[in-house]
Design a protein around this motif. Structure first.
Motif, PDB file in Angstrom:
ATOM      1  N   ILE A 114       0.899   9.313  -2.107  1.00  9.86           N
ATOM      2  CA  ILE A 114       0.278  10.548  -1.616  1.00  9.86           C
ATOM      3  C   ILE A 114       0.325  10.587  -0.091  1.00  9.86           C
ATOM      4  O   ILE A 114       0.634  11.619   0.510  1.00  9.86           O
ATOM      5  CB  ILE A 114      -1.170  10.657  -2.130  1.00  9.86           C
ATOM      6  N   ILE A 115       0.052   9.422   0.551  1.00 13.12           N
ATOM      7  CA  ILE A 115       0.094   9.377   2.019  1.00 13.12           C
ATOM      8  C   ILE A 115       1.485   9.745   2.504  1.00 13.12           C
ATOM      9  O   ILE A 115       1.660  10.597   3.380  1.00 13.12           O
ATOM     10  CB  ILE A 115      -0.291   7.967   2.541  1.00 13.12           C
ATOM     11  N   LEU A 127      -8.600  14.621   4.848  1.00 17.98           N
ATOM     12  CA  LEU A 127      -9.167  13.296   4.590  1.00 17.98           C
ATOM     13  C   LEU A 127      -8.071  12.228   4.656  1.00 17.98           C
ATOM     14  O   LEU A 127      -8.269  11.146   5.221  1.00 17.98           O
ATOM     15  CB  LEU A 127      -9.843  13.266   3.216  1.00 17.98           C
ATOM     16  N   ILE A 128      -6.903  12.563   4.100  1.00 15.41           N
ATOM     17  CA  ILE A 128      -5.781  11.621   4.140  1.00 15.41           C
ATOM     18  C   ILE A 128      -5.393  11.334   5.587  1.00 15.41           C
ATOM     19  O   ILE A 128      -5.209  10.185   5.986  1.00 15.41           O
ATOM     20  CB  ILE A 128      -4.563  12.176   3.366  1.00 15.41           C
ATOM     21  N   LEU A 131       0.828  -1.209   0.000  1.00 14.77           N
ATOM     22  CA  LEU A 131       0.000   0.000   0.000  1.00 14.77           C
ATOM     23  C   LEU A 131       0.863   1.258   0.000  1.00 14.77           C
ATOM     24  O   LEU A 131       0.636   2.189  -0.780  1.00 14.77           O
ATOM     25  CB  LEU A 131      -0.921   0.007   1.228  1.00 14.77           C
ATOM     26  N   LEU A 132       1.880   1.263   0.856  1.00 11.81           N
ATOM     27  CA  LEU A 132       2.656   2.492   1.009  1.00 11.81           C
ATOM     28  C   LEU A 132       3.682   2.689  -0.105  1.00 11.81           C
ATOM     29  O   LEU A 132       3.957   3.817  -0.507  1.00 11.81           O
ATOM     30  CB  LEU A 132       3.366   2.502   2.371  1.00 11.81           C
ATOM     31  N   MET A 173       2.367  21.123   0.711  1.00  9.70           N
ATOM     32  CA  MET A 173       2.623  20.912  -0.703  1.00  9.70           C
ATOM     33  C   MET A 173       1.568  19.998  -1.311  1.00  9.70           C
ATOM     34  O   MET A 173       1.015  20.279  -2.373  1.00  9.70           O
ATOM     35  CB  MET A 173       4.027  20.302  -0.865  1.00  9.70           C
ATOM     36  N   VAL A 174       1.276  18.909  -0.602  1.00 13.92           N
ATOM     37  CA  VAL A 174       0.272  17.968  -1.102  1.00 13.92           C
ATOM     38  C   VAL A 174      -1.085  18.648  -1.198  1.00 13.92           C
ATOM     39  O   VAL A 174      -1.840  18.462  -2.156  1.00 13.92           O
ATOM     40  CB  VAL A 174       0.206  16.719  -0.195  1.00 13.92           C
ATOM     41  N   GLY A 175      -1.362  19.503  -0.230  1.00 10.04           N
ATOM     42  CA  GLY A 175      -2.623  20.250  -0.235  1.00 10.04           C
ATOM     43  C   GLY A 175      -2.704  21.162  -1.452  1.00 10.04           C
ATOM     44  O   GLY A 175      -3.735  21.225  -2.129  1.00 10.04           O
TER      45      GLY A 175
END
Lengths: 413, 310
Positions: free
Chosen positions: B167-168, B187-188, B158-159, B177-179
């Motif tokens: 993304i996680i 949500l993550i 998964l990771l 940055m991810v935002g």
């Protein structure tokens, strides 16, 4: 609330209602939660049932008994807080049994309280804390023990081992506190004396109530090549030890003080037969009166989670009643004086005598093992079809079970 | 020899179980920046949920449903509890999880009673898997081993191998940055918290019946899990894995050693009957993880694989 707690609460609340006009308050200070909660509850329910019986038959000198539970979480410090609470609530008789560490703290607290409050004494009825010191060097006039102590039980176990030629190597495992240490010391010295040829292949102490998986310990026992294991473990420590023993599939016999702890027989099931042994003051499958069998059945019906195990709790209540009637009073000091040397008949054909010199009850002891219900066994335990059965020559009369004492007691005027 | 084989087997199983607990904790730590004191409580919830579900249906259903339920509870805690508290800083978060641990324990006591519940292993797995050196090894423990390895592989996949995992991982280290890239970071975070709790719940489901399911199980397990996370290096999954196995083996091997201090330190002339000389290695087994923790903090504060110091 789970069904179990609900049933327990309902069973106990019956007493609470009748207790409103109680005259003799007794405090039960023992674990009622945590890993040793079941050990406490099984005894608490025994005291409650017998108190009800006595009250229904007219009480003690016409006065009613009320037993109240105080949860000490098997912690000596917490016990002292509960002890003070019990005294403030008017209790002058204390019952405690689970944990010699707690009993030691309570004996000291009782002695101190009585010294500081002459005329308002408290008496401690110890029904299960069996470190020998309490009726030897640390004996007290205000302490009475209704259970056979470590040396008495170990003498019974080692006498049994004496006749078992097949046992050449013995492993000792116990809980790491004053009681477990006393068991190990008694086992070592008595085996040396009675069977010098036996080799003690292991002497292990584990933390009290902390081990959740005994597999590594069992592994060690198996690889030591032991022919028998002696343990003083009780409560969850006994049950989990047996759980791991059952998983390992080994057939080494266990000679125990408290194989009757809830769940131990169920954990082993078929494997317990002729393999799990215990030494106790009674088992329910001995010959007895219909009245006693009815009591055993009533206990099981009222408290289905537990079995009639604490025969000594019933004996303690009956001895209290006999002493109070002999003294013509329910006050602590006259009762304590009347208890000294008192003898009553107990339900399985023997007698219990409270030895005056050290306040140690002298009674018959029985070595038993597990058998299937029907196979000489009427009453099973742990809600499985296995129960305790006397082993051949396993009956030890009070005189043989007696051990000397070094107690030098100071008595009040 | 037999002692070594059994200690290895039991040590690895216990180690993998610890990893199941600590992987979630270490993920959540990377995200929140504080230790989640209530993490072991989710382990306890897993065991109790499984006990209830098993009573009504079967163990196999419990194996799937209980961790999901625990994960949902975790997600709710994150969404409506932690996220609100987060605004007030790390200390508030720490205190929140601390309080939550007590709250869960008390609720469990009210619902299930103060003593252990009879959570049994399924009868289908209640047989010895194999016998070596005269002792049998229960099938259920092998089952635990497989579940733990399955979880390990699943988490790794998964990771490391999926886009979601990418993304996680990015969100854990660079949430802003991810935002900005258009992902829903809250949500993550909620999902990560939920998955972490579900893993702890799974550990509870498979361990609750072989150990004991009682209200004290969280308190007993909690400190060990913290030790794993700190020894492994805060925020490092690989480190947590190594530390879990290390501690699992350490505890199991130590119990098997009967040598006393007097035997080990004979050259100092320590008497075997003295207070200190009398202590055996096996009686020290429960303390060893904490000794390791103290030594690690002194000599290698960033842990085995950690990138940052505490």
């Amino acid at each position: 609330m789970s069904i179990k707690t609900a049933a327990f609460a309902a069973a106990v609340s019956v007493v609470a209602v009748t207790a409103a006009q109680a005259d003799i308050k007794m405090a039960f200070i023992d674990p009622l939660s945590g890993p040793f909660g079941p050990s406490g509850e099984a005894a608490y329910t025994s005291f409650i049932l017998e108190a009800e019986k006595i009250n229904a038959a007219g009480g003690v000198n016409g006065e009613m008994i009320e037993v109240t539970g105080y949860d000490n979480k098997i912690n000596p410090k917490e016990s002292l807080v509960q002890f003070q609470k019990a005294i403030d609530d008017g209790a002058r008789y204390i019952f405690q049994g689970n944990g010699s560490s707690v009993a030691a703290a309570l004996i000291e607290a009782v002695n101190k309280h009585n010294k500081r409050n002459p005329g308002d004494e408290v008496v401690f009825f110890n029904y299960a804390a069996v470190t020998p010191a309490f009726t030897n060097e640390a004996c007290s006039f205000y302490h009475f023990r209704f259970d056979a102590h470590v040396d008495m039980k170990m003498a019974a176990i080692t006498d049994y081992i004496k006749g078992q030629e097949g046992i050449k190597k013995v492993y000792l495992i116990g809980q790491d506190y004053v009681f477990g240490q006393a068991v190990a010391a008694a086992a070592e010295s008595m085996i040396k004396e009675k069977r010098p040829d036996i080799e003690i292949v292991g002497n292990e102490l584990h933390p009290l109530g902390k081990v959740k998986d005994f597999t590594p310990y069992i592994q060690k026992i198996i690889s030591s090549g032991a022919d028998a294991v002696i343990t003083g473990n009780w409560g969850a420590d006994m049950q989990l030890l047996m759980k791991a023993a059952a998983e390992s599939g080994s057939d080494i016999p266990y000679l125990t003080f408290y194989g009757g702890s809830k769940g131990a027989v169920a954990a082993l099931a078929d494997g317990a037969i002729d393999r799990l042994y215990q030494v106790t003051e009674a088992i329910t499958n001995l010959e007895t009166s219909d009245e006693q069998n009815a009591l055993v059945e009533e206990y099981k019906e009222r408290f289905p989670d537990y079995d009639y195990y604490y025969h000594r709790a019933f004996n303690a209540m009956r001895m209290f009643k006999a002493a109070a009637e002999k003294a013509g009073s329910v006050d602590p000091i006259p009762v304590a004086k009347a208890l000294e040397g008192l003898t009553i008949d107990e339900a399985y054909g023997g007698q219990v005598t409270m030895r005056a010199e050290d306040h140690q009850a002298q009674q018959n002891l029985y070595i038993s093992t597990v058998a299937k219900v029907g196979d000489g066994v009427t009453y099973g335990v742990d809600n499985v079809d296995y129960g305790w059965k006397l082993v051949e020559g396993g009956s030890i009369d009070a005189a043989s079970a007696e051990q000397p004492t070094t107690c030098e007691m100071e008595r009040p005027e | 020899m037999e002692t070594i084989v059994f200690a290895l087997l039991n040590g690895v199983i216990y180690g993998l179980l610890l990893f199941m607990l600590s992987s979630g904790l270490t993920l959540i730590f990377s995200m929140m920046g504080v230790l989640n004191f209530a993490h072991a409580s989710f382990y306890m919830l897993g065991a109790y949920f499984a006990y209830t579900i098993m009573g009504a249906t079967s163990f196999w259903l419990a194996l799937f449903i209980a961790p999901i339920l625990v994960g949902l509870v975790g997600a709710v805690v994150e969404r409506y509890g932690l996220r609100k508290v987060h605004a007030n800083g790390h200390v508030a978060e720490l205190l929140f999880t601390f309080g939550l641990a007590y709250l869960i324990e008390e609720i469990v006591k009210i619902v299930y009673g103060k003593t252990a519940v009879d959570y049994k292993i399924p009868s289908l797995l209640d047989f010895p898997a194999f016998t070596i050196y005269g002792a049998s090894f229960p099938a259920y423990r092998m089952f635990m081993l497989f579940i733990a390895i399955g979880m390990l592989v699943g988490l790794w996949f998964l990771l490391k191998k999926t886009r979601a995992g990418l993304i996680i991982q990015a969100a854990l280290t660079h949430p802003h940055m991810v935002g900005h890239l258009g992902h829903n970071v809250p949500l993550i975070f909620m999902t990560v918290f939920g998955i972490g709790c579900a893993l702890a719940g799974l550990a509870g489901v498979i361990a609750g019946n072989i150990f004991v399911t009682d209200p004290a199980m969280a308190v007993l397990m909690g400190p060990i899990v913290f030790v794993v996370v700190v020894v492994g290096g805060i925020g490092s999954l690989e480190g947590a894995f190594l530390a879990s196995i290390l501690i699992g083996l350490l505890q199991n091997f130590a119990v098997g050693i009967s040598a006393s201090f007097a035997d080990i330190f004979w050259f100092t002339g320590l008497s075997p009957t003295s207070e200190i000389g009398d202590i055996t290695v096996s009686s020290l087994a429960p303390v060893l993880p904490f000794l390791l923790l103290v030594l690690m903090l002194i000599f290698r504060p960033r842990g085995l694989m950690g990138e940052q110091e505490l």
